[in-house]
Write a protein that holds these residues in place. Structure first.
Motif, PDB file in Angstrom:
ATOM      1  N   ARG A 273       0.866  -1.191   0.000  1.00 51.45           N
ATOM      2  CA  ARG A 273       0.000   0.000   0.000  1.00 51.45           C
ATOM      3  C   ARG A 273       0.895   1.230   0.000  1.00 51.45           C
ATOM      4  NH1 ARG A 273      -4.172  -0.119   4.504  1.00 51.45           N
ATOM      5  NH2 ARG A 273      -5.091  -1.609   3.064  1.00 51.45           N
ATOM      6  N   ASP A 274       0.795   2.033  -1.054  1.00 49.19           N
ATOM      7  CA  ASP A 274       1.634   3.234  -1.154  1.00 49.19           C
ATOM      8  C   ASP A 274       1.046   4.386  -0.344  1.00 49.19           C
ATOM      9  OD1 ASP A 274      -0.382   4.407  -2.704  1.00 49.19           O
ATOM     10  OD2 ASP A 274       0.704   4.206  -4.591  1.00 49.19           O
ATOM     11  N   ALA A 275       1.702   5.537  -0.379  1.00 47.72           N
ATOM     12  CA  ALA A 275       1.312   6.692   0.436  1.00 47.72           C
ATOM     13  C   ALA A 275      -0.088   7.208   0.107  1.00 47.72           C
ATOM     14  CB  ALA A 275       2.331   7.814   0.269  1.00 47.72           C
ATOM     15  N   SER A 276      -0.545   7.004  -1.111  1.00 46.10           N
ATOM     16  CA  SER A 276      -1.882   7.466  -1.497  1.00 46.10           C
ATOM     17  C   SER A 276      -2.979   6.511  -1.031  1.00 46.10           C
ATOM     18  CB  SER A 276      -1.964   7.619  -3.023  1.00 46.10           C
ATOM     19  OG  SER A 276      -1.979   6.340  -3.645  1.00 46.10           O
ATOM     20  N   GLY A 277      -2.597   5.340  -0.512  1.00 47.44           N
ATOM     21  CA  GLY A 277      -3.569   4.342  -0.069  1.00 47.44           C
ATOM     22  C   GLY A 277      -3.868   3.291  -1.115  1.00 47.44           C
ATOM     23  N   ARG A 278      -3.281   3.441  -2.271  1.00 46.31           N
ATOM     24  CA  ARG A 278      -3.499   2.495  -3.357  1.00 46.31           C
ATOM     25  C   ARG A 278      -2.616   1.269  -3.154  1.00 46.31           C
ATOM     26  NH1 ARG A 278      -2.533   3.991  -9.655  1.00 46.31           N
ATOM     27  NH2 ARG A 278      -4.085   2.564 -10.471  1.00 46.31           N
ATOM     28  N   GLU A 279      -3.175   0.083  -3.357  1.00 46.98           N
ATOM     29  CA  GLU A 279      -2.394  -1.143  -3.237  1.00 46.98           C
ATOM     30  C   GLU A 279      -2.018  -1.672  -4.607  1.00 46.98           C
ATOM     31  OE1 GLU A 279      -3.846  -4.232  -0.691  1.00 46.98           O
ATOM     32  OE2 GLU A 279      -4.106  -2.857   0.985  1.00 46.98           O
ATOM     33  N   PHE A 280      -0.832  -2.239  -4.683  1.00 44.97           N
ATOM     34  CA  PHE A 280      -0.372  -2.862  -5.918  1.00 44.97           C
ATOM     35  C   PHE A 280       0.381  -4.132  -5.560  1.00 44.97           C
ATOM     36  CE2 PHE A 280       3.017  -0.108  -4.546  1.00 44.97           C
ATOM     37  CZ  PHE A 280       4.179  -0.782  -4.853  1.00 44.97           C
ATOM     38  N   THR A 281       0.593  -4.963  -6.548  1.00 46.20           N
ATOM     39  CA  THR A 281       1.310  -6.214  -6.327  1.00 46.20           C
ATOM     40  C   THR A 281       2.617  -6.216  -7.089  1.00 46.20           C
ATOM     41  OG1 THR A 281       0.228  -7.334  -8.175  1.00 46.20           O
ATOM     42  CG2 THR A 281      -0.801  -7.553  -6.008  1.00 46.20           C
ATOM     43  N   THR A 282       3.549  -6.988  -6.563  1.00 49.49           N
ATOM     44  CA  THR A 282       4.824  -7.228  -7.213  1.00 49.49           C
ATOM     45  C   THR A 282       5.337  -8.568  -6.716  1.00 49.49           C
ATOM     46  OG1 THR A 282       6.992  -6.255  -7.748  1.00 49.49           O
ATOM     47  CG2 THR A 282       6.252  -6.065  -5.456  1.00 49.49           C
ATOM     48  N   SER A 283       6.285  -9.113  -7.392  1.00 44.89           N
ATOM     49  CA  SER A 283       6.909 -10.346  -6.923  1.00 44.89           C
ATOM     50  C   SER A 283       7.588 -10.078  -5.586  1.00 44.89           C
ATOM     51  CB  SER A 283       7.950 -10.829  -7.934  1.00 44.89           C
ATOM     52  OG  SER A 283       8.714 -11.877  -7.381  1.00 44.89           O
ATOM     53  N   ILE A 284       7.494 -11.010  -4.669  1.00 44.83           N
ATOM     54  CA  ILE A 284       8.137 -10.835  -3.367  1.00 44.83           C
ATOM     55  C   ILE A 284       9.649 -10.682  -3.533  1.00 44.83           C
ATOM     56  CG2 ILE A 284       8.374 -13.294  -2.846  1.00 44.83           C
ATOM     57  CD1 ILE A 284       7.559 -10.431  -0.376  1.00 44.83           C
ATOM     58  N   GLN A 285      10.200 -11.178  -4.604  1.00 45.10           N
ATOM     59  CA  GLN A 285      11.640 -11.040  -4.864  1.00 45.10           C
ATOM     60  C   GLN A 285      12.025  -9.602  -5.164  1.00 45.10           C
ATOM     61  OE1 GLN A 285      12.014 -13.925  -7.999  1.00 45.10           O
ATOM     62  NE2 GLN A 285      12.627 -15.528  -6.555  1.00 45.10           N
ATOM     63  N   ASN A 286      11.058  -8.757  -5.507  1.00 45.45           N
ATOM     64  CA  ASN A 286      11.318  -7.341  -5.795  1.00 45.45           C
ATOM     65  C   ASN A 286      11.207  -6.444  -4.563  1.00 45.45           C
ATOM     66  OD1 ASN A 286      11.706  -7.846  -8.505  1.00 45.45           O
ATOM     67  ND2 ASN A 286       9.624  -7.295  -9.087  1.00 45.45           N
ATOM     68  N   VAL A 287      10.951  -7.013  -3.398  1.00 52.16           N
ATOM     69  CA  VAL A 287      10.696  -6.222  -2.198  1.00 52.16           C
ATOM     70  C   VAL A 287      11.946  -6.129  -1.337  1.00 52.16           C
ATOM     71  CG1 VAL A 287       9.351  -6.135  -0.062  1.00 52.16           C
ATOM     72  CG2 VAL A 287       8.250  -6.782  -2.197  1.00 52.16           C
ATOM     73  N   GLU A 288      12.263  -4.891  -0.936  1.00 55.49           N
ATOM     74  CA  GLU A 288      13.365  -4.687  -0.013  1.00 55.49           C
ATOM     75  C   GLU A 288      12.914  -3.745   1.098  1.00 55.49           C
ATOM     76  OE1 GLU A 288      16.613  -3.017  -2.215  1.00 55.49           O
ATOM     77  OE2 GLU A 288      15.664  -1.060  -2.378  1.00 55.49           O
ATOM     78  N   SER A 289      13.509  -3.901   2.264  1.00 55.58           N
ATOM     79  CA  SER A 289      13.197  -3.072   3.415  1.00 55.58           C
ATOM     80  C   SER A 289      13.704  -1.655   3.184  1.00 55.58           C
ATOM     81  CB  SER A 289      13.846  -3.662   4.657  1.00 55.58           C
ATOM     82  OG  SER A 289      13.603  -2.858   5.769  1.00 55.58           O
TER      83      SER A 289
END
Length: 73
Positions: free
Chosen positions: A52-68
Motif C-alpha cells: 500500500r503506497d502513500a496514497s492508499g493504493r495497493e499494488f502487487t509485485t513479486s516478493i523477490q522485488n521487495v526490499e526493506s
C-alpha cells in the motif's frame, strides 16, 4: 489443491518496503502464494507482495522485488 491462493508469513509485514522494479515505497500488507495459471490443467504458483503506497493504493509485485526501507533519523 484447488485453492487459488494462500497467505504466507513474512518478516516485513506491516513494515515500510520498496518495490525495486518500480521504486515505489509503501507498507507491505500481505504476501500471498497465488495460482497465476490461466489453465486448470497446470498450476503455476507465484508469491506476490501486496504493498500500500502513500496514497492508499495497493499494488502487487513479486516478493523477490521487495526490499526493506530504513529511514535515517
Amino acid at each position: 489443491m484447488n485453492e487459488r491462493y494462500e497467505y504466507v508469513p513474512h518478516r516485513l509485514l506491516r513494515h515500510l518496503v520498496r518495490d525495486i522494479a518500480s521504486g515505489v515505497e509503501g507498507e507491505l500488507m500481505a504476501v500471498i502464494n497465488e495460482n497465476v495459471s490461466d489453465s486448470d490443467a497446470r498450476a503455476r504458483w507465484m508469491k506476490l507482495a501486496y504493498i500500500r503506497d502513500a496514497s492508499g493504493r495497493e499494488f502487487t509485485t513479486s516478493i523477490q522485488n521487495v526490499e526493506s526501507v530504513s529511514r535515517a533519523t
